[in-house]
Design a protein around this motif. Sequence first.
Motif, short mmCIF file in Angstrom:
data_model
loop_
_atom_site.label_atom_id
_atom_site.label_comp_id
_atom_site.label_asym_id
_atom_site.label_seq_id
_atom_site.Cartn_x
_atom_site.Cartn_y
_atom_site.Cartn_z
N GLU C 75 0.95 -1.13 0.03
CA GLU C 75 -0.06 -0.11 0.08
C GLU C 75 0.89 1.27 0.09
N GLN C 78 2.18 1.91 -3.54
CA GLN C 78 1.39 2.56 -4.23
C GLN C 78 0.99 3.87 -4.07
N GLN C 79 1.28 4.61 -3.05
CA GLN C 79 1.09 5.82 -2.69
C GLN C 79 2.42 6.55 -3.41
#
Lengths: 247, 247, 247, 247
Positions: C75, C78-79
């Motif tokens: 996650e 992905q940012q």
Amino acid sequence: MEHRNATAAVIGAGDYIGAAIAKRFAVEGFTVFAGRRNGEKLAPLVADVEASGGRIFARSLDARKEADITAFLKEGDQQAPLEVCIFNIGANVNFPLLETTERVFRKVWEMACYSGFLTGREAARLMLPHGQGCLFFTGATASVRGGVGYAAFASAKFGLRAVAQSIARELGPKNIHVAHLIIDAGVDTAWVRDRIKEREGKGALNNLAPDRLMSPGAVAEAYWQLYRQPRDAWTFEQEIRPFAEKW
Amino acid sequence: MEHRNATAAVIGAGDYIGAAIAKRFAVEGFTVFAGRRNGEKLAPLVADVEASGGRIFARSLDARKEADITAFLKEGDQQAPLEVCIFNIGANVNFPLLETTERVFRKVWEMACYSGFLTGREAARLMLPHGQGCLFFTGATASVRGGVGYAAFASAKFGLRAVAQSIARELGPKNIHVAHLIIDAGVDTAWVRDRIKEREGKGALNNLAPDRLMSPGAVAEAYWQLYRQPRDAWTFEQEIRPFAEKW
Amino acid sequence: MEHRNATAAVIGAGDYIGAAIAKRFAVEGFTVFAGRRNGEKLAPLVADVEASGGRIFARSLDARKEADITAFLKEGDQQAPLEVCIFNIGANVNFPLLETTERVFRKVWEMACYSGFLTGREAARLMLPHGQGCLFFTGATASVRGGVGYAAFASAKFGLRAVAQSIARELGPKNIHVAHLIIDAGVDTAWVRDRIKEREGKGALNNLAPDRLMSPGAVAEAYWQLYRQPRDAWTFEQEIRPFAEKW
Amino acid sequence: MEHRNATAAVIGAGDYIGAAIAKRFAVEGFTVFAGRRNGEKLAPLVADVEASGGRIFARSLDARKEADITAFLKEGDQQAPLEVCIFNIGANVNFPLLETTERVFRKVWEMACYSGFLTGREAARLMLPHGQGCLFFTGATASVRGGVGYAAFASAKFGLRAVAQSIARELGPKNIHVAHLIIDAGVDTAWVRDRIKEREGKGALNNLAPDRLMSPGAVAEAYWQLYRQPRDAWTFEQEIRPFAEKW
């Protein structure tokens, strides 16, 4: 006692560890060559060894002089092939940094490191043609720890350890067993007992727990075990300390 | 450039690491005192530093002479309080044991270890009254490993490391930050490039991967970061090596 | 504040060191991913970071669960590309040997070592395709010394150090900077202050010498300096301690 | 053979080192308790030891199960007081980081570290009331070096070393001799010979220099010498390697 055709040289044959090493190898039949600054002080050791049927030669020796080391080891090798050489000169001093004179720094290095290098190199020169040999160096806590006040002593002992490592890596494959024995504790000597009396009072010596101090004989035994190691399992470095020592 | 009222002394201000350190501290406004055997060779460094507005003094210095060290550091301290002192003298040699002369062994020690002790002690003598200071020593792979052929060099570097440790433990609580920076790789110098050409052929230099060799500037930067550490989180020892180095 | 297109993940974002690291990288423009067991406790950190214009995501995370680590780092990546990952979970306990239960031994290992392995491997999996990254591990005195009562904690910290070393040797040449920062002292936390009060009495805290304890911010700063090292002079290991610390 | 009223337990009594240790202590008159996963494989060892007049008990044992360790050692202690306990389970694997599964990492740790902790603690529990004992752990190169591909194995071996250190510091003063023997080389086993054949071709095995590989018997001998050390000069750590080994 069965005599061997082999010499064990002890450079730094002081009253405690050095003498114990000399006796340990003498009792195994080695011809022992014992050297220290004032060779006359070796008389009791010589008497002891000879009384028990051993062979020993005592020599005065300034280990900081290349020619002395060379002559001492060569003479030993002429009596019988030099098989074992143990460098055991200490020079334990402690001074605050600002009071460590350049003279002390240099002298401690000459005694505890430079002499060890000369010893290692000259012993190797004699052992290599024999195709075998054992070259052992006495280390201390200060070989791996530069404590407060030990700039001179630790520097020399660190330096000696490097010499031993470098020789071990070069000459191991040529069948010379090099080892560095770290004595990580006080050995039972008059000097150490005086320090204990100073720090802990007179009573401390009477109440000294058994085996609190390392006996010189136990150090000699550690060297003997190193000597006996088969060459497929040589130790370069090991430390010894009494069971109750803090570390 | 804003000038500080502080001197940074570099002992062993050679063409590569030493010069880079001098520039790094000069650019931060320190008065730099640079010493090396032949002070005339410092002319390009002086020109460089002055061209960019820095202050630098170049001196000939035999770091094996106590009086030279004392005078050099004292003069630096008179210009501005001695805040940083970096000992950077190397003496990398490699000889088989039997070819390591006593003269080489002694000289390497005098250059790489004994001089470092003198430097540390004399710098401390000046810094202690100021209540602060940074005392840094350049180490090498041979500071922690006695490789084949390095009896002389490793012995000196081990010995220097012990000096640094001992001073760190004694003077840390007195607000002197002592550090030992281990350079665990070849630095980008003419000498190292020659060795690569010898070993790997002429082509190797042209194909040298970027950052394969450590730049002198990166070493200087590591010292600068040590200087900037807050005193609640000082490093005594760290090693640096290029990303692709085997270790 | 200028934002970077890069994520810094902190696994073990506790109230002291972890939070300080998060702030340090946030203030440099990183998107920070902060994980700890109970993510709700991260609210003050999030508020702090956001108040100063930083970007931060707080997540609950059981670092002993492979799936949790994988999801958390993915996650983050992905940012913004995962550039920095710092593993900071401690589990300092001290028990006499006979009172060290198998449950404690296992749990401490899962928290302080196994989680670190998972973190290192999963971060590497994401960083390798980016061609760069920094993977840092928080060590302690117990990373290099198995003291009395520390069978569980030292075993886990020694184990974590081995993980870090092994990854450093494998991934350094692939441009992943792996470092192991040894905190060789007490950090200024409520827990450490309680220990001081216990041992030295209430007054001790009031008279605490400045900089006797390491501030969390100083640790964060050490990580920031590691991040900034040029790749021709990376440090794998360094230790930090306050100036007056005995070692 | 003279029998002693003392048990020596070997946990991890494999075909090579473990079996050699068992024989070495059996021949000295110890009652030997030998445990390995599949106890049936111990039949040849039992036959050997009994043929030469020794006493040995073979047991199946999953050393990762606390109850198994406890029961095994307790049974040994009931035969004769447990005086020596040697933990000798290895789990040498090498995988690239990304291919090191969490299952492998955990299993290697359970075998090589967690089991060692259980063994040490349970042996200590029995030895302390006897007022003496020897607790020895087999280490490896990976105990002190996290090489490429060894994240799992080195992590476990580092962890085991920490356990040994911590126990040594706690129980030395209680007369329990704890030692960690680092085997810094390949031991002469079928597995190592296969690796040599793979790397160097079939001919390599025929031309294997004498003593190039360490014999299991030499390792056993090293343990025997550790056992025989007087308590005023105990070794905690030593490494062994064949004379020609590079290190």
